[in-house]
Design a protein around this motif. Structure first.
Motif, PDB file in Angstrom:
ATOM      1  N   LEU A   1       0.790  -1.180   0.095  1.00  0.00           N
ATOM      2  CA  LEU A   1      -0.039   0.155   0.091  1.00  0.00           C
ATOM      3  C   LEU A   1       0.837   1.208   0.106  1.00  0.00           C
ATOM      4  O   LEU A   1       0.657   2.247  -0.716  1.00  0.00           O
ATOM      5  CB  LEU A   1      -0.886   0.105   1.332  1.00  0.00           C
ATOM      6  N   THR A   2       1.802   1.404   0.983  1.00  0.00           N
ATOM      7  CA  THR A   2       2.753   2.493   0.862  1.00  0.00           C
ATOM      8  C   THR A   2       3.426   2.685  -0.294  1.00  0.00           C
ATOM      9  O   THR A   2       3.575   3.754  -0.824  1.00  0.00           O
ATOM     10  CB  THR A   2       3.664   2.267   2.176  1.00  0.00           C
ATOM     11  N   THR A   3       3.907   1.630  -0.819  1.00  0.00           N
ATOM     12  CA  THR A   3       4.741   1.658  -2.069  1.00  0.00           C
ATOM     13  C   THR A   3       3.916   2.066  -3.263  1.00  0.00           C
ATOM     14  O   THR A   3       4.389   2.919  -4.048  1.00  0.00           O
ATOM     15  CB  THR A   3       5.590   0.463  -2.413  1.00  0.00           C
ATOM     16  N   PHE A   4       2.607   1.593  -3.071  1.00  0.00           N
ATOM     17  CA  PHE A   4       1.574   2.229  -4.036  1.00  0.00           C
ATOM     18  C   PHE A   4       1.369   3.679  -4.193  1.00  0.00           C
ATOM     19  O   PHE A   4       1.826   4.543  -5.200  1.00  0.00           O
ATOM     20  CB  PHE A   4       0.353   1.484  -4.194  1.00  0.00           C
ATOM     21  N   MET A   5       1.449   4.306  -2.934  1.00  0.00           N
ATOM     22  CA  MET A   5       1.193   5.655  -2.744  1.00  0.00           C
ATOM     23  C   MET A   5       2.482   6.302  -3.147  1.00  0.00           C
ATOM     24  O   MET A   5       2.206   7.674  -3.771  1.00  0.00           O
ATOM     25  CB  MET A   5       1.170   5.785  -1.145  1.00  0.00           C
ATOM     26  N   ARG A   6       3.623   5.837  -2.947  1.00  0.00           N
ATOM     27  CA  ARG A   6       5.015   6.615  -3.176  1.00  0.00           C
ATOM     28  C   ARG A   6       4.938   6.566  -4.936  1.00  0.00           C
ATOM     29  O   ARG A   6       5.312   7.618  -5.539  1.00  0.00           O
ATOM     30  CB  ARG A   6       6.316   5.824  -2.886  1.00  0.00           C
ATOM     31  N   ALA A   7       4.550   5.558  -5.533  1.00  0.00           N
ATOM     32  CA  ALA A   7       4.447   5.307  -6.904  1.00  0.00           C
ATOM     33  C   ALA A   7       3.447   6.489  -7.429  1.00  0.00           C
ATOM     34  O   ALA A   7       3.888   7.162  -8.714  1.00  0.00           O
ATOM     35  CB  ALA A   7       4.084   3.964  -7.400  1.00  0.00           C
ATOM     36  N   ALA A   8       2.345   6.419  -6.936  1.00  0.00           N
ATOM     37  CA  ALA A   8       1.395   7.459  -7.331  1.00  0.00           C
ATOM     38  C   ALA A   8       1.713   8.844  -7.203  1.00  0.00           C
ATOM     39  O   ALA A   8       1.541   9.549  -8.135  1.00  0.00           O
ATOM     40  CB  ALA A   8       0.057   6.989  -6.477  1.00  0.00           C
ATOM     41  N   ALA A   9       2.161   9.125  -5.967  1.00  0.00           N
ATOM     42  CA  ALA A   9       2.818  10.348  -5.695  1.00  0.00           C
ATOM     43  C   ALA A   9       3.749  11.005  -6.768  1.00  0.00           C
ATOM     44  O   ALA A   9       3.833  12.020  -7.555  1.00  0.00           O
ATOM     45  CB  ALA A   9       3.329  10.650  -4.624  1.00  0.00           C
ATOM     46  N   ALA A  10       4.838  10.193  -7.292  1.00  0.00           N
ATOM     47  CA  ALA A  10       5.664  10.083  -8.164  1.00  0.00           C
ATOM     48  C   ALA A  10       5.143  10.935  -9.713  1.00  0.00           C
ATOM     49  O   ALA A  10       5.749  11.544 -10.412  1.00  0.00           O
ATOM     50  CB  ALA A  10       6.616   9.056  -8.557  1.00  0.00           C
ATOM     51  N   VAL A  11       3.929  10.105  -9.978  1.00  0.00           N
ATOM     52  CA  VAL A  11       3.389  10.644 -11.453  1.00  0.00           C
ATOM     53  C   VAL A  11       2.231  11.613 -11.083  1.00  0.00           C
ATOM     54  O   VAL A  11       1.656  11.837 -11.917  1.00  0.00           O
ATOM     55  CB  VAL A  11       2.907   9.378 -12.270  1.00  0.00           C
ATOM     56  N   GLY A  12       2.190  12.232  -9.819  1.00  0.00           N
ATOM     57  CA  GLY A  12       1.326  13.282  -9.526  1.00  0.00           C
ATOM     58  C   GLY A  12      -0.054  13.032  -9.052  1.00  0.00           C
ATOM     59  O   GLY A  12      -0.810  13.832  -8.992  1.00  0.00           O
ATOM     60  N   LEU A  13      -0.154  11.496  -8.793  1.00  0.00           N
ATOM     61  CA  LEU A  13      -1.550  11.345  -8.318  1.00  0.00           C
ATOM     62  C   LEU A  13      -1.764  11.434  -6.721  1.00  0.00           C
ATOM     63  O   LEU A  13      -0.523  11.368  -6.146  1.00  0.00           O
ATOM     64  CB  LEU A  13      -1.989   9.766  -8.732  1.00  0.00           C
TER      65      LEU A  13
END
Ligand SMILES: Cc1cc2nc3c(=O)[nH]c(=O)nc-3n(C[C@H](O)[C@H](O)[C@H](O)COP(=O)(O)O)c2cc1C
Length: 284
Positions: free
Chosen positions: A148-160
């Motif tokens: 879950l945390t890793t998803f949030m970091r990946a999402a933040a990287a693309v601006g989500l």
């Protein structure tokens, strides 16, 4: 140009962490990866999204990045479920009526702890499985939280922007039935995601003197630390309304500790242990 960019990234991290912890940490502008640190330090939850879809291919990419997270003993006990079907989404959202903003979230997902595969490996390979106890549940839940945390970091990287949803567990048994979760597979958290409609803000955290330890756990003066945190946080982001006024009255000063104490003065999800047991986890 490069140097100026890195100096401004370093300054941004320093500002984010000052807003978070009330402490100025010096950031060396020559460090690599400052853009990632800036995103991590500047983390904020998002609950307000633009009316703009998230492409399925992008979502799949982010899920693949999330599932690249480390996994306890390489046992791979976390799964991700993306809710596509509009009717199913509405049904799941209706179980969380205190969060009407969910209806506008372009993406809704559920992060699962999967304790079913490991015992199945034992069966498939005809081996004993003497590890059916609390650790199976715990490891799967931890793996799921890391994904879950890793998803949030990946999402933040693309601006989500994202908001995790423990509320998905308020009616865990119904969610489990709706999603067809088999034995020993349980929801750890939901997640709403989309393109943020506003910038959001940094939520201050407890000071590092409370949560960062060296060598030995330091039991400091918690009352003083909490009071200092309450005041620092209220100066930046005071609570807009008080919880359970009819039960506890109107507080003259309403800080984080008062809010959390009031929140946890109500029983919350006290049927969750029974649900986890019903799903076949043994918690001894
Ligand atoms: C595991 C987990 C579950 C959460 N569940 C909810 C939820 O059900 N509803 C909600 O509005 N926010 C939820 N949140 C978001 C938190 O309220 C938020 O992270 C917290 O207020 C701190 O804000 P920040 O993330 O912007 O620093 C959850 C966060 C986490 C990590």
């Amino acid at each position: 140009m490069q140097d100026r960019n890195e100096s401004s990234l370093a300054a941004r991290i320093e500002e984010s962490l000052a807003a978070r912890f009330g402490e100025r940490l010096r950031v060396d502008p020559s460090l690599t990866g400052l853009d990632e640190l800036a995103r991590i330090a500047g983390h904020r939850v998002h609950r307000d999204f633009l009316d703009r879809p998230v492409e399925p291919a992008l979502l799949r990419l982010l899920c693949a990045c999330a599932l690249s997270a480390p996994s306890k003993s390489d046992l791979q006990q976390a799964d991700v479920l993306v809710l596509d079907d509009a009717q199913l989404r509405r049904s799941i959202i209706s179980l969380m009526p205190e969060m009407p903003w969910l209806a506008q979230a372009p993406v809704l997902m559920v992060f699962l702890a999967n304790g079913s595969r490991t015992p199945q490996l034992a069966m498939l390979r005809e081996k004993p499985f003497p590890n059916d106890h609390l650790d199976l549940f715990f490891n799967a839940a931890v793996d799921s939280a890391i994904v879950l945390t890793t998803f949030m970091r990946a999402a933040a990287a693309v601006g989500l922007g994202c908001c995790p949803l423990s509320a998905i567990r308020d009616q865990a048994a119904r969610v489990s039935d709706m999603l067809g979760l088999p034995e020993r597979v349980i929801p750890v958290a939901g997640l709403a995601a989309g393109w943020p409609a506003r910038e959001g803000h940094i939520t201050p955290r407890l000071g590092l003197d409370t949560t960062l330890h060296q060598d030995r756990y330091r039991q400091g003066d918690l009352a003083r630390q909490i009071d200092a945190y309450d005041r620092r946080r209220a100066a930046a982001h005071p609570y807009r309304r008080q919880r359970a006024v009819e039960r506890f009255g109107e507080a003259q000063f309403y800080g984080w500790s008062e809010d959390k104490a009031r929140q946890y003065a109500e029983p919350l999800r006290n049927d969750f242990g029974a649900f986890v047991r019903d799903k076949g986890f043994r918690l001894e």
